[in-house]
Structure formats: structure tokens, C-alpha cells
Design a protein around this motif. Structure first.
Motif, PDB file in Angstrom:
ATOM      1  N   GLN A  56       6.006 -23.875  42.831  1.00  0.00           N
ATOM      2  CA  GLN A  56       5.988 -24.654  44.065  1.00  0.00           C
ATOM      3  C   GLN A  56       6.267 -26.119  43.729  1.00  0.00           C
ATOM      4  N   PRO A  57       7.022 -26.814  44.592  1.00  0.00           N
ATOM      5  CA  PRO A  57       7.249 -28.249  44.334  1.00  0.00           C
ATOM      6  C   PRO A  57       5.915 -28.986  44.337  1.00  0.00           C
ATOM      7  N   PHE A  58       5.731 -29.882  43.371  1.00  0.00           N
ATOM      8  CA  PHE A  58       4.499 -30.658  43.307  1.00  0.00           C
ATOM      9  C   PHE A  58       4.662 -31.938  44.116  1.00  0.00           C
ATOM     10  N   VAL A  59       3.743 -32.164  45.035  1.00  0.00           N
ATOM     11  CA  VAL A  59       3.725 -33.390  45.840  1.00  0.00           C
ATOM     12  C   VAL A  59       2.418 -34.114  45.563  1.00  0.00           C
ATOM     13  N   ALA A  60       2.498 -35.274  44.922  1.00  0.00           N
ATOM     14  CA  ALA A  60       1.290 -36.034  44.595  1.00  0.00           C
ATOM     15  C   ALA A  60       0.669 -36.611  45.855  1.00  0.00           C
ATOM     16  N   ARG A  61      -0.630 -36.436  46.004  1.00  0.00           N
ATOM     17  CA  ARG A  61      -1.368 -36.960  47.154  1.00  0.00           C
ATOM     18  C   ARG A  61      -2.269 -38.125  46.766  1.00  0.00           C
ATOM     19  N   HIS A  62      -2.493 -38.321  45.471  1.00  0.00           N
ATOM     20  CA  HIS A  62      -3.388 -39.373  45.005  1.00  0.00           C
ATOM     21  C   HIS A  62      -2.710 -40.177  43.900  1.00  0.00           C
ATOM     22  N   ALA A  63      -2.876 -41.480  43.966  1.00  0.00           N
ATOM     23  CA  ALA A  63      -2.436 -42.331  42.862  1.00  0.00           C
ATOM     24  C   ALA A  63      -3.430 -42.182  41.713  1.00  0.00           C
ATOM     25  N   ALA A  64      -2.976 -42.430  40.496  1.00  0.00           N
ATOM     26  CA  ALA A  64      -3.858 -42.290  39.334  1.00  0.00           C
ATOM     27  C   ALA A  64      -4.948 -43.355  39.330  1.00  0.00           C
ATOM     28  N   GLY A  65      -4.680 -44.493  39.951  1.00  0.00           N
ATOM     29  CA  GLY A  65      -5.678 -45.544  40.018  1.00  0.00           C
ATOM     30  C   GLY A  65      -5.796 -46.362  38.760  1.00  0.00           C
ATOM     31  N   LEU A  66      -4.791 -46.282  37.878  1.00  0.00           N
ATOM     32  CA  LEU A  66      -4.792 -47.057  36.642  1.00  0.00           C
ATOM     33  C   LEU A  66      -3.974 -48.331  36.826  1.00  0.00           C
ATOM     34  N   SER A  67      -4.274 -49.342  36.016  1.00  0.00           N
ATOM     35  CA  SER A  67      -3.440 -50.540  36.032  1.00  0.00           C
ATOM     36  C   SER A  67      -2.086 -50.202  35.427  1.00  0.00           C
ATOM     37  N   LEU A  68      -1.080 -51.022  35.713  1.00  0.00           N
ATOM     38  CA  LEU A  68       0.252 -50.768  35.151  1.00  0.00           C
ATOM     39  C   LEU A  68       0.215 -50.860  33.628  1.00  0.00           C
ATOM     40  N   ALA A  69      -0.601 -51.773  33.106  1.00  0.00           N
ATOM     41  CA  ALA A  69      -0.729 -51.895  31.650  1.00  0.00           C
ATOM     42  C   ALA A  69      -1.332 -50.629  31.046  1.00  0.00           C
ATOM     43  N   ASP A  70      -2.317 -50.039  31.731  1.00  0.00           N
ATOM     44  CA  ASP A  70      -2.929 -48.797  31.242  1.00  0.00           C
ATOM     45  C   ASP A  70      -1.930 -47.640  31.307  1.00  0.00           C
ATOM     46  N   ILE A  71      -1.104 -47.626  32.348  1.00  0.00           N
ATOM     47  CA  ILE A  71      -0.088 -46.576  32.472  1.00  0.00           C
ATOM     48  C   ILE A  71       0.935 -46.698  31.346  1.00  0.00           C
ATOM     49  N   GLU A  72       1.326 -47.927  31.038  1.00  0.00           N
ATOM     50  CA  GLU A  72       2.258 -48.149  29.932  1.00  0.00           C
ATOM     51  C   GLU A  72       1.644 -47.682  28.607  1.00  0.00           C
ATOM     52  N   ALA A  73       0.381 -47.995  28.403  1.00  0.00           N
ATOM     53  CA  ALA A  73      -0.302 -47.587  27.171  1.00  0.00           C
ATOM     54  C   ALA A  73      -0.391 -46.064  27.088  1.00  0.00           C
ATOM     55  N   LEU A  74      -0.672 -45.424  28.210  1.00  0.00           N
ATOM     56  CA  LEU A  74      -0.761 -43.968  28.244  1.00  0.00           C
ATOM     57  C   LEU A  74       0.588 -43.330  27.945  1.00  0.00           C
ATOM     58  N   ALA A  75       1.648 -43.874  28.539  1.00  0.00           N
ATOM     59  CA  ALA A  75       2.993 -43.334  28.307  1.00  0.00           C
ATOM     60  C   ALA A  75       3.367 -43.427  26.834  1.00  0.00           C
ATOM     61  N   TYR A  83       3.596 -35.208  36.240  1.00  0.00           N
ATOM     62  CA  TYR A  83       2.831 -34.130  35.605  1.00  0.00           C
ATOM     63  C   TYR A  83       1.596 -34.686  34.896  1.00  0.00           C
ATOM     64  N   PHE A  84       1.784 -35.715  34.087  1.00  0.00           N
ATOM     65  CA  PHE A  84       0.665 -36.259  33.320  1.00  0.00           C
ATOM     66  C   PHE A  84      -0.264 -37.136  34.159  1.00  0.00           C
ATOM     67  N   LEU A  85       0.299 -37.923  35.067  1.00  0.00           N
ATOM     68  CA  LEU A  85      -0.520 -38.866  35.838  1.00  0.00           C
ATOM     69  C   LEU A  85      -1.190 -38.247  37.059  1.00  0.00           C
ATOM     70  N   HIS A  86      -0.457 -37.373  37.751  1.00  0.00           N
ATOM     71  CA  HIS A  86      -0.918 -36.938  39.068  1.00  0.00           C
ATOM     72  C   HIS A  86      -1.267 -35.456  39.176  1.00  0.00           C
TER      73      HIS A  86
END
Length: 205
Positions: A29-48, A123-126
Motif C-alpha cells: 500500500q502507498p505510505f502516506v505520512a500523517r505525522h512529522a518526526a518532530g526533530l530539528s533539521l540539524a538532528d535530521i541531518e545527523a540521523l541521515a 521510511y526511516f523518519l515517518h
């Protein structure tokens, strides 16, 4: 001009065309994100960057074959029957961490590279972080926060800071050269330059 080897690879990668009903029959099924991860952009960059290192992604290498190497699935959407159109992007199965990424049948390899990275971001964030306490619901159908998170993750995953700083210095910050080096669209390289310009300026101030 693409080499004969690359042309053959692209043909093989696009060998499996599908319709939405085909995927649905297999439980996708197509995945549709309903919630933001709630992380700062810097944290998202670090996670990536952390995930890229953990799974051994080599910046500039083809992300389509990489997806299969880490256990994902990749398919090419079928263009034609609009009554059974197949949405591109991330597909998932219920009660499973399996994932499939659908890419357009007619697009460039650089666009595919970014599209696959953005699907991995969702996939990883949402998807996999469904129980994360910092997630916040996106109200009134406003998906800008979700999309911004996905774009920042994708851009950083494809062009991690160390590799990007080295390439930036080698190319003198030439956008077209950076895009070619990392095999991404020029617009995506521009986003990375804008995100990376502050630390570069501070480092050389």
C-alpha cells in the motif's frame, strides 16, 4: 553520453513494470505520512549521516541497486492505463518493516536518485518511527513539515557533510559539477549548498 554498461543496467533496473492492482494483490500500500518526526533539521541531518554510515552507502553510487542490497524492493511504475495508475514513492506492508520504492518509468537517473532517497527518508523518519514520542500530527492536511524533513534527510543522505565539503573544495562550489559528482539533479545540489554554506563560512571565517 551513457556507456553501454550503464544503458544495460538502466534497462535491467526498469524491467519490472507494475500496476497498482499488482502491488495491492501482493499486500503493498502507498505510505502516506500523517505525522512529522518532530526533530530539528540539524538532528535530521545527523540521523541521515548516521544511517548512511551504518548501512554503508557510498556517496555518488547508484541508490537503486543499494536499496535492493539493504533488503528493499524497487519497481518501475507502468505508464498507460490511467484508471489503474500506480503512485510512485514508498510502499509498505501492514504489520511489517518491508518496503518497496516505486519510481517513474520515464525519468532521469539523477531524478530517480533523489526520489529513492526521499522515499528512504519517509521510511526511516515517518514509517519506522511510528511510536516515537516527539512525533507531531500534521493538522489540516499541511504536509510542508513532513516534506521538508524528507527533503533534508534525502539531500544529506546523498551528500553527507565530509564528502560534500571535500567535493565543494575540489569543484570550487560549482553547482553543476557537484550535481554530476553526486549524481543528483542540479536543484538538489543547490539545496545542499544552501544548507552547508553556514558551516563552511564559519569554518573559514
Amino acid at each position: 553520453m551513457a556507456s553501454a554498461v550503464q544503458t544495460a543496467f538502466d534497462t535491467a533496473e526498469r524491467a519490472r513494470h507494475f500496476r497498482f492492482s499488482d502491488l495491492e494483490a501482493e499486500g503493498w500500500q502507498p505510505f502516506v505520512a500523517r505525522h512529522a518526526a518532530g526533530l530539528s533539521l540539524a538532528d535530521i541531518e545527523a540521523l541521515a549521516e548516521a544511517i548512511g554510515k551504518q548501512v554503508g552507502y557510498e556517496p555518488g553510487s547508484d541508490l537503486r541497486s543499494f536499496v535492493r542490497r539493504i533488503g528493499g524492493n524497487l519497481s518501475t511504475s507502468l505508464i498507460g492505463d490511467l484508471s489503474d495508475a500506480s503512485p510512485t514513492g514508498l510502499y509498505v506492508r501492514s504489520a511489517s518493516t518491508d518496503f518497496l520504492i516505486a519510481i517513474p518509468a520515464a525519468s532521469s537517473s539523477r531524478f530517480d536518485q533523489f526520489m529513492v532517497a526521499k522515499a528512504l527518508a519517509h521510511y526511516f523518519l515517518h514509517f519506522r518511527s511510528a511510536g516515537h514520542s516527539s512525533r507531531r500530527k500534521v493538522e489540516n492536511g499541511d504536509i510542508s513539515a513532513i516534506e521538508q524533513e524528507a527533503v533534508i534527510f534525502a539531500v544529506t543522505f546523498l551528500m553527507p557533510s565530509a564528502a560534500f565539503e571535500h567535493a565543494f573544495a575540489r569543484t570550487g562550489g560549482d553547482i553543476a559539477a557537484l550535481a554530476a559528482h553526486f549524481r543528483v539533479p542540479v536543484a538538489v545540489a543547490e539545496v545542499r549548498v544552501k544548507r552547508f554554506s553556514v558551516p563552511i563560512e564559519r569554518a573559514h571565517a
